[in-house]
Design a protein around this motif. Structure first.
Motif, PDB file in Angstrom:
ATOM      1  N   PRO A 129      49.908  55.049  44.026  1.00  0.00           N
ATOM      2  CA  PRO A 129      49.882  55.273  42.586  1.00  0.00           C
ATOM      3  C   PRO A 129      51.241  55.029  41.939  1.00  0.00           C
ATOM      4  CG  PRO A 129      49.721  57.355  43.770  1.00  0.00           C
ATOM      5  CD  PRO A 129      49.665  56.252  44.792  1.00  0.00           C
ATOM      6  N   GLU A 130      52.283  54.887  42.753  1.00  0.00           N
ATOM      7  CA  GLU A 130      53.629  54.654  42.236  1.00  0.00           C
ATOM      8  C   GLU A 130      53.951  53.169  42.065  1.00  0.00           C
ATOM      9  OE1 GLU A 130      56.134  56.784  44.918  1.00  0.00           O
ATOM     10  OE2 GLU A 130      55.091  58.659  44.525  1.00  0.00           O
ATOM     11  N   VAL A 131      52.997  52.304  42.369  1.00  0.00           N
ATOM     12  CA  VAL A 131      53.182  50.864  42.202  1.00  0.00           C
ATOM     13  C   VAL A 131      52.355  50.419  41.002  1.00  0.00           C
ATOM     14  CG1 VAL A 131      52.899  48.592  43.254  1.00  0.00           C
ATOM     15  CG2 VAL A 131      53.534  50.540  44.680  1.00  0.00           C
ATOM     16  N   ASP A 132      52.980  49.660  40.112  1.00  0.00           N
ATOM     17  CA  ASP A 132      52.275  49.118  38.941  1.00  0.00           C
ATOM     18  C   ASP A 132      51.948  47.657  39.206  1.00  0.00           C
ATOM     19  OD1 ASP A 132      52.454  51.477  37.379  1.00  0.00           O
ATOM     20  OD2 ASP A 132      54.502  50.969  36.830  1.00  0.00           O
ATOM     21  N   TYR A 133      50.715  47.273  38.863  1.00  0.00           N
ATOM     22  CA  TYR A 133      50.247  45.909  39.071  1.00  0.00           C
ATOM     23  C   TYR A 133      49.895  45.284  37.724  1.00  0.00           C
ATOM     24  CZ  TYR A 133      49.621  47.707  43.800  1.00  0.00           C
ATOM     25  OH  TYR A 133      49.819  48.283  45.018  1.00  0.00           O
ATOM     26  N   GLU A 138      43.744  31.798  40.800  1.00  0.00           N
ATOM     27  CA  GLU A 138      44.028  30.450  41.269  1.00  0.00           C
ATOM     28  C   GLU A 138      43.033  30.086  42.358  1.00  0.00           C
ATOM     29  OE1 GLU A 138      48.045  27.968  42.076  1.00  0.00           O
ATOM     30  OE2 GLU A 138      48.024  30.018  42.798  1.00  0.00           O
ATOM     31  N   GLU A 139      42.626  28.834  42.372  1.00  0.00           N
ATOM     32  CA  GLU A 139      41.752  28.343  43.425  1.00  0.00           C
ATOM     33  C   GLU A 139      42.516  27.312  44.239  1.00  0.00           C
ATOM     34  OE1 GLU A 139      37.795  25.666  43.976  1.00  0.00           O
ATOM     35  OE2 GLU A 139      37.786  27.096  42.310  1.00  0.00           O
ATOM     36  N   ILE A 140      42.565  27.530  45.545  1.00  0.00           N
ATOM     37  CA  ILE A 140      43.244  26.605  46.451  1.00  0.00           C
ATOM     38  C   ILE A 140      42.272  26.259  47.572  1.00  0.00           C
ATOM     39  CG2 ILE A 140      45.205  26.251  48.000  1.00  0.00           C
ATOM     40  CD1 ILE A 140      46.674  28.437  46.346  1.00  0.00           C
ATOM     41  N   PHE A 141      41.933  24.982  47.679  1.00  0.00           N
ATOM     42  CA  PHE A 141      40.990  24.492  48.681  1.00  0.00           C
ATOM     43  C   PHE A 141      39.699  25.310  48.695  1.00  0.00           C
ATOM     44  CE2 PHE A 141      45.169  23.265  50.541  1.00  0.00           C
ATOM     45  CZ  PHE A 141      45.025  21.894  50.371  1.00  0.00           C
ATOM     46  N   GLY A 142      39.196  25.634  47.506  1.00  0.00           N
ATOM     47  CA  GLY A 142      37.924  26.338  47.386  1.00  0.00           C
ATOM     48  C   GLY A 142      38.008  27.848  47.531  1.00  0.00           C
ATOM     49  N   GLN A 143      39.177  28.389  47.826  1.00  0.00           N
ATOM     50  CA  GLN A 143      39.345  29.839  47.966  1.00  0.00           C
ATOM     51  C   GLN A 143      39.980  30.399  46.697  1.00  0.00           C
ATOM     52  OE1 GLN A 143      38.653  32.275  50.619  1.00  0.00           O
ATOM     53  NE2 GLN A 143      38.992  33.374  48.720  1.00  0.00           N
ATOM     54  N   ASP A 144      39.375  31.454  46.122  1.00  0.00           N
ATOM     55  CA  ASP A 144      39.917  32.099  44.926  1.00  0.00           C
ATOM     56  C   ASP A 144      40.956  33.144  45.305  1.00  0.00           C
ATOM     57  OD1 ASP A 144      38.536  30.878  42.770  1.00  0.00           O
ATOM     58  OD2 ASP A 144      36.744  32.019  43.283  1.00  0.00           O
ATOM     59  N   TYR A 145      42.023  33.215  44.487  1.00  0.00           N
ATOM     60  CA  TYR A 145      43.096  34.195  44.670  1.00  0.00           C
ATOM     61  C   TYR A 145      43.366  34.895  43.350  1.00  0.00           C
ATOM     62  CZ  TYR A 145      44.144  31.841  49.063  1.00  0.00           C
ATOM     63  OH  TYR A 145      44.052  31.307  50.312  1.00  0.00           O
ATOM     64  N   LEU A 146      43.720  36.158  43.440  1.00  0.00           N
ATOM     65  CA  LEU A 146      44.183  36.935  42.301  1.00  0.00           C
ATOM     66  C   LEU A 146      45.683  37.094  42.492  1.00  0.00           C
ATOM     67  CD1 LEU A 146      43.401  38.667  39.820  1.00  0.00           C
ATOM     68  CD2 LEU A 146      43.146  40.588  41.388  1.00  0.00           C
ATOM     69  N   VAL A 147      46.476  36.564  41.550  1.00  0.00           N
ATOM     70  CA  VAL A 147      47.935  36.637  41.636  1.00  0.00           C
ATOM     71  C   VAL A 147      48.387  37.752  40.699  1.00  0.00           C
ATOM     72  CG1 VAL A 147      50.109  35.395  41.384  1.00  0.00           C
ATOM     73  CG2 VAL A 147      48.053  34.166  42.137  1.00  0.00           C
ATOM     74  N   VAL A 148      49.133  38.709  41.263  1.00  0.00           N
ATOM     75  CA  VAL A 148      49.518  39.929  40.560  1.00  0.00           C
ATOM     76  C   VAL A 148      51.020  40.134  40.695  1.00  0.00           C
ATOM     77  CG1 VAL A 148      49.216  42.433  40.611  1.00  0.00           C
ATOM     78  CG2 VAL A 148      47.269  40.961  41.059  1.00  0.00           C
ATOM     79  N   ASN A 149      51.666  40.618  39.643  1.00  0.00           N
ATOM     80  CA  ASN A 149      53.057  41.054  39.733  1.00  0.00           C
ATOM     81  C   ASN A 149      53.037  42.536  40.074  1.00  0.00           C
ATOM     82  OD1 ASN A 149      54.428  38.622  39.005  1.00  0.00           O
ATOM     83  ND2 ASN A 149      53.673  38.936  36.937  1.00  0.00           N
ATOM     84  N   ALA A 150      53.733  42.917  41.142  1.00  0.00           N
ATOM     85  CA  ALA A 150      53.766  44.304  41.602  1.00  0.00           C
ATOM     86  C   ALA A 150      55.175  44.858  41.416  1.00  0.00           C
ATOM     87  CB  ALA A 150      53.360  44.375  43.068  1.00  0.00           C
ATOM     88  N   TYR A 151      55.257  46.064  40.863  1.00  0.00           N
ATOM     89  CA  TYR A 151      56.546  46.717  40.617  1.00  0.00           C
ATOM     90  C   TYR A 151      56.513  48.121  41.221  1.00  0.00           C
ATOM     91  CZ  TYR A 151      57.162  43.038  37.147  1.00  0.00           C
ATOM     92  OH  TYR A 151      57.274  41.829  36.530  1.00  0.00           O
ATOM     93  N   GLY A 152      57.427  48.372  42.159  1.00  0.00           N
ATOM     94  CA  GLY A 152      57.580  49.696  42.750  1.00  0.00           C
ATOM     95  C   GLY A 152      58.976  50.207  42.479  1.00  0.00           C
ATOM     96  N   SER A 153      59.303  51.370  43.035  1.00  0.00           N
ATOM     97  CA  SER A 153      60.616  51.964  42.774  1.00  0.00           C
ATOM     98  C   SER A 153      61.760  51.175  43.410  1.00  0.00           C
ATOM     99  CB  SER A 153      60.648  53.406  43.273  1.00  0.00           C
ATOM    100  OG  SER A 153      60.426  53.437  44.672  1.00  0.00           O
ATOM    101  N   SER A 154      61.484  50.439  44.487  1.00  0.00           N
ATOM    102  CA  SER A 154      62.565  49.713  45.149  1.00  0.00           C
ATOM    103  C   SER A 154      62.252  48.234  45.384  1.00  0.00           C
ATOM    104  CB  SER A 154      62.902  50.382  46.486  1.00  0.00           C
ATOM    105  OG  SER A 154      61.761  50.359  47.322  1.00  0.00           O
TER     106      SER A 154
END
Length: 89
Positions: free
Chosen positions: A6-10, A16-32
């Motif tokens: 719960p301390e990480v913000d997304y 993005e689709e690469i060679f038929g595979q879907d990806y969710l690209v997220v920026n993650a921010y934690g304390s360190s």
């Protein structure tokens, strides 16, 4: 270094689709740390996830993002999208 917490913000960056595979690209921010997190999206979830860059979600906070580690037949492991509680635009 990244694990569900719960301390990480997304924040949504893109799908993005690469060679038929879907990806969710997220920026993650934690304390360190901060960085990009690429989650594999299963075929089943790809249809259910409504969040998409073209619909203005870029930068939206993903509350309750859940993912799991999954090993492949090729010896590497990756992170796979599981669920999101809700999206704050």
């Amino acid at each position: 270094m990244i694990k569900e917490s719960p301390e990480v913000d997304y924040y949504y960056e893109m799908r993005e689709e690469i060679f038929g595979q879907d990806y969710l690209v997220v920026n993650a921010y934690g304390s360190s740390f901060c960085g990009k997190l690429c989650l594999v999206i299963s075929e089943k979830d790809a249809v259910k996830i409504k969040i998409d860059s073209s619909k203005g979600y870029q930068g939206a906070q993903l509350i309750g993002l859940k993912f799991k580690k999954q090993a492949s037949d090729y010896g590497w492991s990756g992170l796979v999208y599981d669920s999101i509680e809700y999206v704050v635009e």
